[in-house]
Design an enzyme around this catalytic site. Structure first.
Site: not given
Ligand SMILES: Cc1cc2nc3c(=O)[nH]c(=O)nc-3n(C[C@H](O)[C@H](O)[C@H](O)COP(=O)(O)OP(=O)(O)OC[C@H]3O[C@@H](n4cnc5c(N)ncnc54)[C@H](O)[C@@H]3O)c2cc1C
Length: 404
Positions: A21-22, A25, A89, A177, A321
């Site tokens: 996942g990119a 995190a 994945v 938002e 965050q």
């Molecule tokens: C509209 C909106 C506004 C937000 N505003 C805020 C904010 O102001 N501040 C804040 O801190 N948080 C905010 N959030 C929450 C924040 O976006 C998430 O908590 C954050 O994106 C989580 O990061 P992550 O790296 O865990 O996962 P994600 O950002 O979901 O990234 C997961 C990655 O894994 C990839 N992936 C998924 N499944 C697969 C698979 N099977 N195989 C390969 N790749 C895969 C995806 O393509 C993606 O690139 C907001 C969320 C939304 C929807």
């Protein structure tokens, strides 16, 4: 021994680290892993060739932004030390230390950073999965915008005002938002498609309104959006989504809506349950070094993890965050483990929360350099933009942050 033999021996000693996942995190984990002095062979797997700023997906859904502005090419953004595999994945074989990919077979790992992110949570509400629009990745956000455009174009042909009604389910960040962006679009759409601003009926239905903010600031946000034409039905819970509206409240009231957005909750990636993790809504409770007791070579970071706040005893809300802090902590702990050092406890100090209300207003409750600030109005959107720039820098470095 020849150079070639030395190279092969070196590769054999290297530790295979796989990052899935990119998102925030995974990208952060790669950035810190690339700086490690240890012999790590790091591979990042992501289904798309780009990282996206998930915190701006609602702007794409409402059409106030285009996907290119929130995407960052992964190959440009990660160090050359990280091997990138674009693939999906499909399963994680934890007993065998292997990850199954849709196209490229299986990849072995010695250590896994699982950062597969979030999906929309519909709590089994009838119709919510198949009828309502979601905002959880670039593809569905763009599809949402096209659905709105199609309705507006159909209105232009038919003059059927029922096409101009939108229900937004949920009173949290994503909903509010999104409403800010939709409200900003109303006058433009009215002019372009030939209707009065009041003809567009956008209604938010939720049990509560931004419960994480002080009432004074939440009230400001609600009044601001009302002044832009949004209607709120507070205290109502949606129990069913239909193609022509939603059913809400104890009295099962029907609210007509041509389009329904479901922005009432998020869960972790459904792969977590499929792969046999001990999970709740596809989130896995981790130790305070981001690892798992039963599979200590796995670190679960970002929205697929559940981390306990030692003060409240409850799980921290999942955010971009906290995902970044978790990733940094997990890499430190991998390094500590490989060097037989003590684990580093996860510590989190929130920088606060910012909620935009379209491009010209917002509310914020932030901690800046030890100062607690509550803000509202026009100052908030530039602040949010500055945070976005900083997060792009934190994830990838100066080049990508300047591009974004
Ligand atoms: C509209 C909106 C506004 C937000 N505003 C805020 C904010 O102001 N501040 C804040 O801190 N948080 C905010 N959030 C929450 C924040 O976006 C998430 O908590 C954050 O994106 C989580 O990061 P992550 O790296 O865990 O996962 P994600 O950002 O979901 O990234 C997961 C990655 O894994 C990839 N992936 C998924 N499944 C697969 C698979 N099977 N195989 C390969 N790749 C895969 C995806 O393509 C993606 O690139 C907001 C969320 C939304 C929807």
């Amino acid at each position: 021994m020849t150079n070639c033999h030395l190279k092969i021996r070196r590769q054999m000693c290297m530790t295979d680290v796989l990052v899935l996942g990119a998102g925030y995190a995974g990208m952060r984990a790669c950035k810190v892993l690339a700086k490690s002095k240890l012999d790590l062979n790091v591979t990042l797997v992501n289904k798309n060739s780009y990282h996206y700023d998930a915190t701006a997906l609602h702007t794409v859904a409402a059409g106030t932004n285009v996907p290119e502005n929130i995407e960052m090419d992964i190959r440009d953004a990660v160090s050359d030390k990280i091997k990138f595999v674009q693939d999906t994945v499909v399963d994680i074989n934890r007993e065998k230390n292997e990850v199954d990919l849709a196209e490229n077979g299986s990849l072995h790992f010695d250590y896994l950073f699982n950062a597969l992110g979030f999906e929309a949570e519909t709590f089994g509400t009838p119709g919510a999965d198949d009828i309502a629009l979601k905002i959880s990745n670039v593809d569905n956000a763009l599809e949402d915008y096209h659905t709105i455009l199609a309705a507006l174009e159909k209105y232009q042909e038919t003059k059927d005002k029922s096409l101009l009604s939108i229900a937004v389910v949920g009173g949290g960040f994503t909903s509010i938002e999104l409403l800010g962006e939709l409200a900003y679009q109303i006058p433009k759409w009215a002019k372009k498609y030939g209707f009065a601003k009041d003809d567009m009926k956008i209604t938010c239905i939720a049990p509560g309104f931004l419960p994480m903010f002080d009432k004074k600031y939440a009230d400001y946000a609600q009044k601001y959006l009302e002044s832009k034409g949004i209607t709120f039905i507070m205290g109502g819970k949606v129990s069913e989504v239909k193609t022509d509206g939603v059913i809400y409240g104890d009295d099962k009231i029907f609210l007509p809506a041509n389009i329904t957005f479901w922005t009432a909750g998020v869960r972790g990636n459904k792969i977590m349950a499929k792969a046999g993790y001990d999970q709740h809504r596809d989130r896995v409770a981790v130790n305070d070094d981001m690892s798992l007791s039963d599979f200590p070579n796995e670190y679960i970071i970002g929205d697929v993890s559940a981390v306990k706040d030692p003060e409240s005893g409850r799980m921290y809300p999942t955010t971009g965050q906290i995902s970044i802090v978790e990733a940094t902590n997990a890499v430190k702990n991998l390094e500590a483990r490989l060097q037989n050092k003590q684990p580093v406890k996860f510590v989190y100090n929130s920088l606060g929360t910012v909620c935009s209300l379209g491009p010209y207003s917002g509310i914020a409750d932030i901690n800046l350099l030890g100062v607690h600030l509550k803000l509202k109005g026009i100052i908030v959107p530039p602040l949010k933009h500055a945070i976005f720039k900083r997060s792009a820098f934190e994830l990838s470095g100066l080049k990508a942050s300047l591009q974004s």
